[in-house]
Design a protein around this motif. Structure first.
Motif, PDB file in Angstrom:
ATOM      1  N   GLU A 234      35.395  31.432  67.003  1.00 37.41           N
ATOM      2  CA  GLU A 234      36.579  30.754  67.519  1.00 37.41           C
ATOM      3  C   GLU A 234      36.773  30.964  69.013  1.00 37.41           C
ATOM      4  OE1 GLU A 234      40.377  30.660  65.394  1.00 37.41           O
ATOM      5  OE2 GLU A 234      39.297  31.824  63.917  1.00 37.41           O
ATOM      6  N   ILE A 235      36.332  32.118  69.495  1.00 42.22           N
ATOM      7  CA  ILE A 235      36.593  32.388  70.909  1.00 42.22           C
ATOM      8  C   ILE A 235      35.328  32.347  71.753  1.00 42.22           C
ATOM      9  CG2 ILE A 235      38.736  33.683  70.682  1.00 42.22           C
ATOM     10  CD1 ILE A 235      37.013  36.205  70.625  1.00 42.22           C
TER      11      ILE A 235
ATOM     12  N   THR B 272      39.013  42.310  68.480  1.00 44.13           N
ATOM     13  CA  THR B 272      38.909  40.999  69.130  1.00 44.13           C
ATOM     14  C   THR B 272      39.992  40.055  68.614  1.00 44.13           C
ATOM     15  OG1 THR B 272      36.571  41.392  68.827  1.00 44.13           O
ATOM     16  CG2 THR B 272      37.189  39.335  69.878  1.00 44.13           C
TER      17      THR B 272
ATOM     18  N   ARG C 209      42.552  38.712  71.246  1.00 43.92           N
ATOM     19  CA  ARG C 209      42.221  37.395  71.798  1.00 43.92           C
ATOM     20  C   ARG C 209      42.474  36.229  70.874  1.00 43.92           C
ATOM     21  NH1 ARG C 209      36.804  38.341  75.312  1.00 43.92           N
ATOM     22  NH2 ARG C 209      37.110  36.130  75.679  1.00 43.92           N
ATOM     23  N   GLN C 210      42.699  36.486  69.584  1.00 39.56           N
ATOM     24  CA  GLN C 210      42.818  35.351  68.693  1.00 39.56           C
ATOM     25  C   GLN C 210      44.208  35.198  68.072  1.00 39.56           C
ATOM     26  OE1 GLN C 210      38.755  36.502  66.953  1.00 39.56           O
ATOM     27  NE2 GLN C 210      39.100  34.436  66.184  1.00 39.56           N
TER      28      GLN C 210
ATOM     29  N   PHE D 294      40.191  36.009  58.571  1.00 43.86           N
ATOM     30  CA  PHE D 294      41.151  35.582  59.578  1.00 43.86           C
ATOM     31  C   PHE D 294      41.453  34.085  59.448  1.00 43.86           C
ATOM     32  CE2 PHE D 294      42.313  34.430  64.005  1.00 43.86           C
ATOM     33  CZ  PHE D 294      43.461  35.195  64.076  1.00 43.86           C
ATOM     34  N   LEU D 295      40.425  33.305  59.125  1.00 42.69           N
ATOM     35  CA  LEU D 295      40.664  31.879  58.895  1.00 42.69           C
ATOM     36  C   LEU D 295      41.609  31.690  57.708  1.00 42.69           C
ATOM     37  CD1 LEU D 295      37.107  30.364  59.415  1.00 42.69           C
ATOM     38  CD2 LEU D 295      39.079  30.171  60.910  1.00 42.69           C
TER      39      LEU D 295
ATOM     40  N   LYS E 121      45.115  32.337  58.723  1.00 38.26           N
ATOM     41  CA  LYS E 121      45.728  31.250  59.470  1.00 38.26           C
ATOM     42  C   LYS E 121      46.059  30.055  58.581  1.00 38.26           C
ATOM     43  CE  LYS E 121      42.958  30.792  63.085  1.00 38.26           C
ATOM     44  NZ  LYS E 121      42.566  30.355  64.430  1.00 38.26           N
TER      45      LYS E 121
ATOM     46  N   ASN F 169      32.583  35.647  66.128  1.00 37.67           N
ATOM     47  CA  ASN F 169      33.409  35.293  67.281  1.00 37.67           C
ATOM     48  C   ASN F 169      33.452  33.795  67.513  1.00 37.67           C
ATOM     49  OD1 ASN F 169      33.922  38.072  68.170  1.00 37.67           O
ATOM     50  ND2 ASN F 169      31.726  38.103  68.485  1.00 37.67           N
TER      51      ASN F 169
ATOM     52  N   LEU G 190      31.937  38.972  76.056  1.00 36.99           N
ATOM     53  CA  LEU G 190      32.270  37.598  75.657  1.00 36.99           C
ATOM     54  C   LEU G 190      32.747  36.724  76.817  1.00 36.99           C
ATOM     55  CD1 LEU G 190      34.094  38.217  72.255  1.00 36.99           C
ATOM     56  CD2 LEU G 190      31.751  37.495  72.604  1.00 36.99           C
TER      57      LEU G 190
END
Lengths: 552, 282
Positions: free
Chosen positions: B245-246, A266, A270-271, A250-251, A254, B243, B54
């Motif tokens: 980043e969040i 997730t 959320r990201q 995912f990094l 981006k 997780n 989370l």
């Protein structure tokens, strides 16, 4: 992308599914409307390159020799079958221009496309198909896909462009089985041991992309086949980039190192909310053609009592798993088919989350907490077992933890063990060296699941590794694959699902959503029941937005 | 110098060393945390709650919740038990093996010494972490196996240390005196030489605990250490990584716990060493 008819062991399936055959009719696609920068008409242009991120490396690039979805995904762009499933999951011609099926359903005559060339310039003919057929039924060739072709009585080449097969009995999955598994370049493989052929690492196909290089564990590079018979694809290059960790991938997405990947729930929820991501990427959501299950080794005395398996199902809260593991991005599974397909039976027995009922069933089966220590026992033996799953699949590991917790409340002691994929398959699954296992299957379009459930398929390396045996299921499976009438087949498979729901040889857990995200510069992405990969050759990047200059 | 005087000297030197004192405090803190885990942890560390996935740190969950809605604070508190258990048992095993082989080699010398020391060299040739990885992959990963494997692969330092001590001690007058009285070898080794070699062994063991905790965390981080649902700082970090980043709290707090513990043992060990080293006499 092509019709991999057989069920494939879903190697980290939720991550790598977006190019394999896709989804059903009732799906919500796409959830997020594409945020295009402008609405003016853009002209398709040649050029640019797409980098797809994937968790696992391919194993072998001769499709009939591999059973992981990574290999099949890559080969989906390199190879063609005689037929394929189109975006609406209807069988259409691929290398075969047309075909005739005899009235008795026993003979199929394929008329092949003329002047199709292998990537090395040699012409493709009916001999290649015959050669592929002979290879796949050769007992010396280690393939998981021979079953369908054993039904063939006779295969013959009528002329250079005509190929005919005759079946012993009417065989329902017949037409669909002539996908890319059986088309092999005869001129390169004749008289060679196929397992040692250089083609396993350097494939030659007829498809829209040619193989360029494979750096193990790093990337597989494909380049455009400008002479492709359906027309030159717009995108010049394709890289299958292996990044074994979803967070790292995912990094990379981006930072622009990856153009397309499958998101985790997730990440999806959320990201990917920042305006920058919304502007530069589009994400899609559709129910995958796959399910995840908890399977029991039925050779183990612990699981031989049906009431025990039903009790476990009552003690597992599937909604909790869908909510907790998939964050709601999936559906509860009740059987071996995807909800919404014609073969899916929505009215099978369901097991509500009911620990008391579970305890009652276990008591009937003789399991009671006699020592008062909270653990069920029978003849002095405690109810304990290990759930095995493969490393690298977070969702399965999390499901295992939730299951462990819930089964503890009814008095079972569960251990969890995660094992690296190759060892997992070779040392544990193939040798039936496990008690219970969390795994997934990705599904083909045809409802035939003979190889997973028929009692004859319990040998080493075969897919019924839980050793399930039920004579009624056996005859349903046999009849199902020899029946053409869709209503009759539906009846048979509905009954099959009722039996499986009653007997619970697997506890079916969930059907996940595939959650692909693609860079917004790619146009022409068209979500359909088959997912998004079906028209990859029509994707393009407008000239002004092209990022890479790929020299084939 | 009387024994009392020595002890006094040790303590004054140790207390003067502020870093060592801090290290001791940290070690004591985690020790108490592990001991009273059931009273100190606000929630059941295995309590899954999918409605609280989370969540960031809040008065309800001081250090937040993890990807299955479990309380991070409770898991760190219980995780300290695992870390200390692995640390002490693994070091216990390695110290025992080290003392046994080291004293044999040091006391008898000659070919016994040669064989044992060559064996030590062989063991040191393996990069021990990869050896551990291989062994754990072969065995079933559980906490018992991990303790044994770490212990069995990290005794070489102690063995060398003990051997060196024995070489000097066995020539001393008090040893020669008991020998002259006809004491058995085992008695000489255990009763007379070993107590005098204990100081450096203690230092090595304290430092060894830090190393063992670190290896356990690493193994658990890689997924072949302590298996879920048992909380360990290492496997908490793994889920934190996915997780990061969040949910920074998932990585930060277990990471801090590892950092502080390892630092604490290292400072403590070095403090003890400095306090007993006669060359540092001021």
């Amino acid at each position: 992308m092509n019709n991999v008819k057989e069920v494939i062991i879903a190697f980290m399936l939720t991550i790598s599914l977006f190019f394999s055959s896709g989804c059903g009719q009732d799906d919500k696609i796409p959830v997020q409307t594409p945020s295009r920068q402008n609405c003016k008409e853009e002209k398709p242009a040649y050029g640019d390159m797409l980098i797809e991120g994937a968790i696992g490396d391919a194993s072998n690039l001769i499709p009939m020799l591999s059973s992981d979805s990574a290999s099949h995904n890559v080969m989906g762009l390199i190879a063609n079958g005689l037929v394929k499933y189109d975006k609406n999951l209807v069988l259409t011609g691929d290398l075969a221009e047309s075909w005739e099926i005899s009235d008795d359903g026993l003979t199929i005559t394929f008329h092949l496309r003329e002047r199709v060339k292998w990537h090395d310039g040699v012409e493709f003919t009916a001999e290649d198909v015959l050669f592929g057929y002979r290879t796949i039924i050769d007992p010396k060739v280690p393939t998981a896909y021979a079953g369908d072709f054993m039904e063939v009585e006779k295969a013959e080449v009528l002329d250079k462009y005509t190929f005919r097969v005759t079946y012993k009995k009417p065989f329902a999955p017949a037409l669909g089985s002539w996908g890319s598994l059986v088309v092999l370049p005869r001129h390169l493989l004749k008289g060679v041991d196929i397992t040692k052929s250089p083609l396993t690492r350097h494939p030659i196909g007829t498809g829209p992309y040619k193989f360029k290089e494979w750096k193990t564990g790093e990337k597989i590079v494909l380049t455009v086949n400008s002479e492709y018979f359906e027309g030159r694809p717009y995108i010049d290059g394709y890289i299958y980039r292996i990044i074994p960790d979803p967070a790292t991938m995912f990094l990379e997405l981006k930072s622009g190192g990856v153009d397309q990947m499958g998101l985790t729930p997730t990440q999806y929820l959320r990201q990917t909310k920042s305006p920058k991501i919304k502007k530069n990427y589009r994400k899609y959501q559709y129910l995958a053609f796959a399910y995840t299950y908890l399977g029991y080794n039925l050779k183990n005395p612990l699981f031989q009592d049906q009431r025990v398996r039903q009790a476990i199902c009552h003690a597992i809260n599937k909604e909790e798993i869908v909510e907790g593991v998939l964050l709601g991005l999936g559906e509860v599974a009740t059987g071996p088919y995807k909800p919404g397909t014609w073969q899916y039976n929505p009215r099978v027995k369901r097991y509500s989350y009911d620990p008391d009922k579970a305890k009652k069933l276990l008591k009937e089966a003789g399991w009671i907490d006699s020592g008062g220590d909270g653990i069920l026992k029978k003849d002095g033996k405690p109810f304990q077992f290990t759930i095995l799953t493969n490393q690298g699949n977070n969702q399965r590991a999390k499901s295992a933890e939730i299951i462990q917790r819930r089964l503890k409340t009814i008095g079972m002691k569960i251990m969890i063990r995660t094992v690296e994929w190759a060892a997992f398959i070779n040392e544990f699954i193939d040798k039936k060296n496990f008690e219970a296992v969390i795994l997934g299957w990705s599904l083909g379009q045809d409802p035939d699941i003979y190889d997973i459930w028929h009692s004859s398929k319990t040998g080493p390396k075969e897919l019924n590794f839980i050793s399930y045996a039920n004579t009624e299921v056996d005859s349903l499976l046999e009849e199902g694959r020899h029946t053409f009438d869709i209503e009759k087949r539906k009846e048979l498979y509905f009954r099959l699902q009722e039996i499986l729901a009653e007997e619970q040889p697997y506890t079916f857990l969930y059907v996940p959503y595939a959650l692909p995200i693609i860079h917004a510069r790619f146009r022409g992405v068209e979500p359909a029941p088959a997912g998004i990969g079906h028209n990859f050759i029509e994707w393009y990047v407008p000239l002004g937005e092209q990022k890479y200059h790929f020299t084939p | 110098m009387s024994e009392e005087k020595l002890r006094y000297l040790f303590w004054t030197r140790f207390m003067k060393n502020k870093l060592a004192f801090m290290g001791g405090l940290v070690v004591a803190f985690f020790f108490l945390l592990a001991l009273f885990a059931p009273c100190l942890s606000p929630y059941d560390p295995g309590d899954i709650n999918i409605k609280k996935i989370l969540e960031s740190p809040s008065p309800d969950h001081l250090l937040g919740t993890d990807q299955l809605g479990r309380d991070v604070l409770s898991r760190i508190v219980w995780g300290s038990r695992i870390s200390l258990l692995v640390g002490f048992v693994a070091v216990g095993i390695s110290t025992f093996i080290g003392i046994f082989l080291g004293s044999l080699a040091g006391y008898y010398g000659g070919w016994i010494d040669s064989i044992i020391m060559r064996f030590v060299d062989v063991m040191l040739c393996f990069p021990s972490f990869f050896l551990i990885l291989a062994v754990v992959a072969f065995l079933e990963p559980n906490i018992f196996n991990i303790m044994v494997v770490i212990g069995v692969t990290s005794w070489m330092g102690v063995a060398r240390l003990v051997r060196a001590e024995f070489f000097t001690l066995k020539e001393r007058d008090f040893v020669l005196a008991v020998k002259a009285q006809g004491a058995r070898d085992s008695r000489i080794i255990i009763k007379h030489i070993l107590p005098n070699a204990m100081a450096p062994i203690l230092v090595a063991a304290t430092l060894g605990v830090a190393g063992a905790i670190l290896i356990e965390s690493t193994l658990s981080f890689l997924g072949i250490g302590v298996q879920p649902p048992t909380p360990s700082w290492g496997n908490m970090l793994t889920s934190g990584k996915d997780n990061i980043e969040i949910a920074w709290w998932l990585s930060l707090y277990p990471g801090l716990a590892i950092l502080l513990t390892v630092l604490g043992y290292n400072l403590l060990g070095e403090g003890i060493r400095d306090a007993i080293d006669p060359r540092l006499k001021k």
